[in-house]
Scaffold this motif. Structure first.
Motif, PDB file in Angstrom:
ATOM      1  N   THR A  95       7.470  10.823  12.817  1.00 41.18           N
ATOM      2  CA  THR A  95       7.008   9.780  11.894  1.00 41.18           C
ATOM      3  C   THR A  95       5.581  10.057  11.433  1.00 41.18           C
ATOM      4  O   THR A  95       5.233   9.839  10.266  1.00 41.18           O
ATOM      5  N   THR A  96       4.743  10.562  12.356  1.00 42.72           N
ATOM      6  CA  THR A  96       3.362  10.891  11.976  1.00 42.72           C
ATOM      7  C   THR A  96       3.359  11.979  10.914  1.00 42.72           C
ATOM      8  O   THR A  96       2.611  11.901   9.929  1.00 42.72           O
TER       9      THR A  96
ATOM     10  N   SER B 289       4.316  10.466   7.667  1.00 47.73           N
ATOM     11  CA  SER B 289       3.248   9.666   7.064  1.00 47.73           C
ATOM     12  C   SER B 289       2.160  10.562   6.476  1.00 47.73           C
ATOM     13  O   SER B 289       1.542  10.224   5.464  1.00 47.73           O
TER      14      SER B 289
ATOM     15  N   GLU C 149      -8.906   6.966  -1.543  1.00 51.63           N
ATOM     16  CA  GLU C 149      -7.842   6.034  -1.161  1.00 51.63           C
ATOM     17  C   GLU C 149      -7.041   5.606  -2.390  1.00 51.63           C
ATOM     18  O   GLU C 149      -5.812   5.518  -2.353  1.00 51.63           O
TER      19      GLU C 149
ATOM     20  N   SER D 152      -6.275  -0.891  -2.956  1.00 53.24           N
ATOM     21  CA  SER D 152      -6.917  -1.953  -2.165  1.00 53.24           C
ATOM     22  C   SER D 152      -7.399  -3.079  -3.072  1.00 53.24           C
ATOM     23  O   SER D 152      -7.260  -4.261  -2.748  1.00 53.24           O
TER      24      SER D 152
ATOM     25  N   ARG E 279       2.877   0.454  11.631  1.00 51.97           N
ATOM     26  CA  ARG E 279       3.118   0.846  13.027  1.00 51.97           C
ATOM     27  C   ARG E 279       2.939  -0.366  13.940  1.00 51.97           C
ATOM     28  O   ARG E 279       3.709  -0.607  14.849  1.00 51.97           O
TER      29      ARG E 279
ATOM     30  N   TYR F 273      -4.919  11.645  18.156  1.00 52.23           N
ATOM     31  CA  TYR F 273      -5.433  10.318  18.496  1.00 52.23           C
ATOM     32  C   TYR F 273      -6.145  10.442  19.831  1.00 52.23           C
ATOM     33  O   TYR F 273      -5.791  11.283  20.662  1.00 52.23           O
TER      34      TYR F 273
ATOM     35  N   THR G 231      -4.867   1.811   6.788  1.00 55.09           N
ATOM     36  CA  THR G 231      -3.846   2.617   6.129  1.00 55.09           C
ATOM     37  C   THR G 231      -2.501   1.932   6.338  1.00 55.09           C
ATOM     38  O   THR G 231      -2.328   1.128   7.264  1.00 55.09           O
ATOM     39  N   SER G 232      -1.571   2.259   5.477  1.00 54.75           N
ATOM     40  CA  SER G 232      -0.245   1.644   5.581  1.00 54.75           C
ATOM     41  C   SER G 232       0.359   1.899   6.945  1.00 54.75           C
ATOM     42  O   SER G 232       1.014   1.040   7.524  1.00 54.75           O
ATOM     43  N   MET G 233       0.126   3.098   7.455  1.00 58.47           N
ATOM     44  CA  MET G 233       0.729   3.442   8.742  1.00 58.47           C
ATOM     45  C   MET G 233       0.194   2.557   9.848  1.00 58.47           C
ATOM     46  O   MET G 233       0.927   2.120  10.728  1.00 58.47           O
TER      47      MET G 233
ATOM     48  N   LYS H 267       0.840  -1.203   0.000  1.00 55.19           N
ATOM     49  CA  LYS H 267       0.000   0.000   0.000  1.00 55.19           C
ATOM     50  C   LYS H 267       0.873   1.250   0.000  1.00 55.19           C
ATOM     51  O   LYS H 267       0.586   2.230  -0.681  1.00 55.19           O
ATOM     52  N   ALA H 268       1.961   1.208   0.787  1.00 55.53           N
ATOM     53  CA  ALA H 268       2.826   2.384   0.884  1.00 55.53           C
ATOM     54  C   ALA H 268       3.455   2.725  -0.459  1.00 55.53           C
ATOM     55  O   ALA H 268       3.629   3.897  -0.786  1.00 55.53           O
TER      56      ALA H 268
ATOM     57  N   LEU I 104       0.248   8.504   3.635  1.00 60.97           N
ATOM     58  CA  LEU I 104       0.008   7.195   4.236  1.00 60.97           C
ATOM     59  C   LEU I 104      -1.105   7.288   5.270  1.00 60.97           C
ATOM     60  O   LEU I 104      -1.692   6.281   5.656  1.00 60.97           O
ATOM     61  N   ASP I 105      -1.341   8.481   5.746  1.00 63.43           N
ATOM     62  CA  ASP I 105      -2.329   8.715   6.794  1.00 63.43           C
ATOM     63  C   ASP I 105      -3.048  10.015   6.454  1.00 63.43           C
ATOM     64  O   ASP I 105      -2.525  10.837   5.691  1.00 63.43           O
TER      65      ASP I 105
END
Lengths: 502, 244
Positions: free
Chosen positions: B62-63, B66, B91, A416, A500, B29, A494-496, A410-411, B71-72
């Protein structure tokens, strides 16, 4: 691209792939076994009886057989009940299965006259049932036969067998249907050239009934049939003072092994093979029709059917169809052959027992047979669910191991849907391999059993292909569903989230 | 949430069109209470720039990376790559963006273990429609560029950490991305390999004008960076010039 990636994954992850294949093979083995069982690969005894009778369910043109205690259960009718006995003139297979009905008789409702079955109407009524393969009439007439047997001095002498039963039946000369063919039934002999041939089959074990001399294969048999007439109800009346004569060729011999009884002795375990021996001389329905017409002086072309056989497929539907027929045809007696054979085995019937102690045949009973309830569908569903769970676990394992890989894909830009396609390719490939392996493994044993039961190769091939289709479809569907659900869930992350947690 | 005013980093030039830009970017979060991993961050990365993001563990480096890489998704704010915002991308749109415009290098390499070095490098290119021969030639060039042409057919487990990371860099370069985002690329390597890796990044930046955003604790990277961004509590605490 993802198709080839999926295949590459299968090839490169041999350990994981093998594990998945073994899981799929186990599931396929379970499914193949249960389908084989549910499809009904009958044991030797039943298979032979089925071939002999030409049906799984017999419908008799006689009134209900009712045990006295069961009278109250037959509601909704004010017809008087009376005790009647089976007529020897109206021979049917019930005579072999319930010989006591000659002497003891049975309670019948309403008019005791047997009502012939309208085969055309019955076929039309059953046309909608997807489990009914065929509806065919069996015809019977009391006859005597005469033939020559060689003597020790090189000459010959005439032998007469009285009280024989001429059975007209559809031998399945239909091309491609070997199920009820001559070959299927015969233990030796040859296949006649055509349907109208005056050829016959005799029970190879007639010696058990006290007939030591039998004609040789290809010998001519003289057949004597009493003159017959039909009354208004369709009942056949016979006049033994006038006979018609026919010539027949003995084409083959049949035997119906139904049981193998074992009992302990001081010398070890003894075995006796039991056979359903009948005084029937079997001829094609077309020839029977000629006989009937000539014996009736040309007045009746089509004999009334007093017994009809219904063939059912798969075997697990026999009891269901029998129950439906009882509701559909309250005026006739409907019995399932497996149920009757179970009962008959318990009573040492219909085969003659020479050596085995009777207690090894089961407890004799005169009670009416309890209705058999077919629970096979429940077991099939349960076992298939277990197989599906195995596949699901297999697929979950396959996908769970791929979290990191899916996250990376995905990254670096996989969609999908692409990931779903890749997982699906792997799942289906591994499951197909496993399914084929599992199916083949079980099928080897099943084929061995079927061949031992003298089931024709063509029929085994047909059943194998049908079962293969079922198993592959079921396994592929389960693999697709149970592979896609976790793959789809994983692809939604998600990839993260994936990376993670790794 | 910190009460400190965030540093807005739109340097070095507010006039030039940045290749990558964030506007008031936040990501939170809920862990019993709302935790801001990235809090109101605005920054701009210029083409050909080598930016290093440093900061203590858990400060949101890192967040942020991403979010920059798609990625996020952020809770608020925007990320723009070459002027195009991510926020309206589906997506699949984000996947396409990552495939064609962004390269990733991870601390743990994240190579596909059953694919060879060559196949790993080919992977992002195979998502497109280029002929396989072209893809293979390009992958060969990239492996040659990172000095691994002789290891093309080896599996990741048959290679050292440094070699694996170089394969990962070649993979990140596969589709000629606008920017490469590297998350602790030397975090799992010994000191000698760390230096080699930093020098590889420098060479790619200098020779091929490749834009880099690198999250790293490694001081070695700061020496080669144009800018060093310090993060604390999800915010940009300080921006200073790198060693170049």
């Amino acid at each position: 691209m993802f198709l080839s990636l999926g295949l590459t994954n299968v090839r490169r992850n041999l350990g994981r792939s093998m594990l998945a294949v073994i899981g799929a093979a186990l599931a396929a083995m379970i499914m193949t076994s249960i389908i084989a069982l549910s499809g009904g690969y009958p044991a030797l005894g039943y298979a032979e009886a089925r071939a002999f009778l030409g049906a799984d369910i017999l419908v008799f043109a006689t009134p209900h057989l009712v045990a006295p205690g069961a009278l109250a259960q037959v509601a909704g009718s004010d017809q008087p009940w009376s005790l009647v006995a089976l007529s020897r003139d109206q021979y049917c297979d019930l005579h072999d299965l319930h010989p006591e009905l000659y002497g003891q008789g049975f309670l019948a409702q309403g008019g005791v006259a047997a009502r012939p079955i309208d085969l055309v109407k019955l076929r039309a009524r059953l046309a909608g049932s997807r489990f009914v393969d065929d509806v065919s009439a069996a015809y019977f007439l009391p006859v005597r036969i005469q033939f020559s047997v060689p003597t020790e001095g090189g000459g010959s002498r005439e032998v007469v067998l009285n009280e024989m039963i001429l059975r007209g039946r559809d031998f399945g000369f239909r091309s491609g249907d070997g199920h009820w063919s001559f070959e299927r039934l015969m233990v030796d002999g040859f296949v006649p050239a055509g349907c109208g041939d005056a050829c016959a089959l005799l029970d190879a074990r007639l010696v058990n009934l006290g007939y030591p001399n039998l004609p040789a294969l290809g010998d001519q048999i003289r057949l004597f049939v009493p003159a017959l007439s039909l009354d208004d109800t369709g009942r056949v009346h016979l006049d033994y003072s006038r006979e018609s004569e026919f010539q027949l060729t003995l084409a083959g011999r049949y035997e119906v092994q139904t049981n193998l009884v074992a009992w302990p002795t001081e010398l070890g375990t003894m075995l006796e093979e039991l056979y359903w021996t009948t005084p029937q001389i079997q001829v094609p329905a077309e020839f029977f029709s000629q006989v009937f017409s000539q014996a009736s002086g040309g007045r009746h072309l089509l004999p009334p059917a007093m017994q009809v056989g219904v063939t059912v497929s798969p075997f697990s539907e026999v009891e269901n169809i029998a129950a439906e027929l009882r509701t559909l045809l309250p005026e006739y007696t409907v019995i399932s052959v497996p149920a009757q054979l179970n009962l008959a085995h318990g009573r040492g019937l219909p085969e003659a027992v020479f050596q085995a102690p009777l207690e090894y045949l089961g407890v004799p009973t005169t009670q009416q047979v309890g209705m058999h309830v077919d629970l096979s569908q429940v077991f099939i569903v349960l076992v298939c669910l277990i197989a599906a769970l195995l596949l699901a676990a297999n697929m979950l394992f396959l996908v769970a191991q791929r979290r990191r890989e899916i996250g990376v894909l995905k990254a670096i830009g996989a969609r999908s849907g692409d990931i779903g396609l890749m997982i699906l390719t792997e799942a289906l490939t591994l499951n197909l391999l496993g399914t084929l392996a599992g199916f083949a493994l079980i099928r080897i044993f099943a084929t061995w059993t079927l061949l031992s039961n003298r089931i024709p190769l063509a029929e085994i091939g047909r059943a194998t292909l049908t079962d293969l289709g079922l198993v592959v479809t079921a396994a592929a569907s389960a693999a697709a569903v149970f592979g896609l659900i976790p793959a789809w869930q994983m692809a939604r992350l998600t990839s993260m989230e994936v990376l993670r947690n790794e | 949430m910190s009460s400190r005013q965030p540093v807005t980093d739109l340097t070095p030039s507010a006039e030039a069109e940045p290749i990558l830009r964030t506007v008031n970017l936040s990501k939170s979060y809920f862990l019993g209470e709302t935790i801001y991993a990235v809090n109101d961050v605005s920054l701009a990365i210029e083409p050909k720039e080598f930016v290093v993001i440093v900061g203590p563990s858990g400060c949101g480096k890192t967040t942020l990376l991403s979010l920059l890489g798609g990625l996020d998704r952020p809770n608020s704010g925007e990320v723009l790559l070459e002027g195009q915002s991510y926020s309206r991308l589906s997506e699949n749109g984000l996947a396409q963006l990552r495939r064609n415009h962004i390269g990733f290098v991870f601390q743990f390499f994240n190579l596909i273990s059953h694919l060879s070095a060559m196949e790993n490098v080919m992977l992002p290119m195979r998502f497109g429609r280029q002929p396989r021969r072209v893809i293979r030639d390009r992958a060969g060039e990239l492996l040659d560029m990172v000095g691994l042409s002789q290891r093309a057919n080896h599996l990741p487990l048959q290679m050292s950490g440094g070699e694996q990371q170089r394969v990962a860099i070649a993979r990140a370069l596969a589709n000629s991305p606008a920017v490469i985002l590297a998350d602790e690329p030397t975090g799992n390597l010994d000191s000698k390999t760390k230096t080699e890796m930093a020098e590889l990044f420098l060479r790619l930046n200098e020779d091929f004008a490749q834009t880099f955003v690198v999250v790293s604790h490694d001081e070695g990277f700061s020496r080669y960076a144009h800018r060093v961004i310090h993060m604390q509590d999800g915010q940009l605490a300080k921006v200073e010039a790198g060693g170049r």
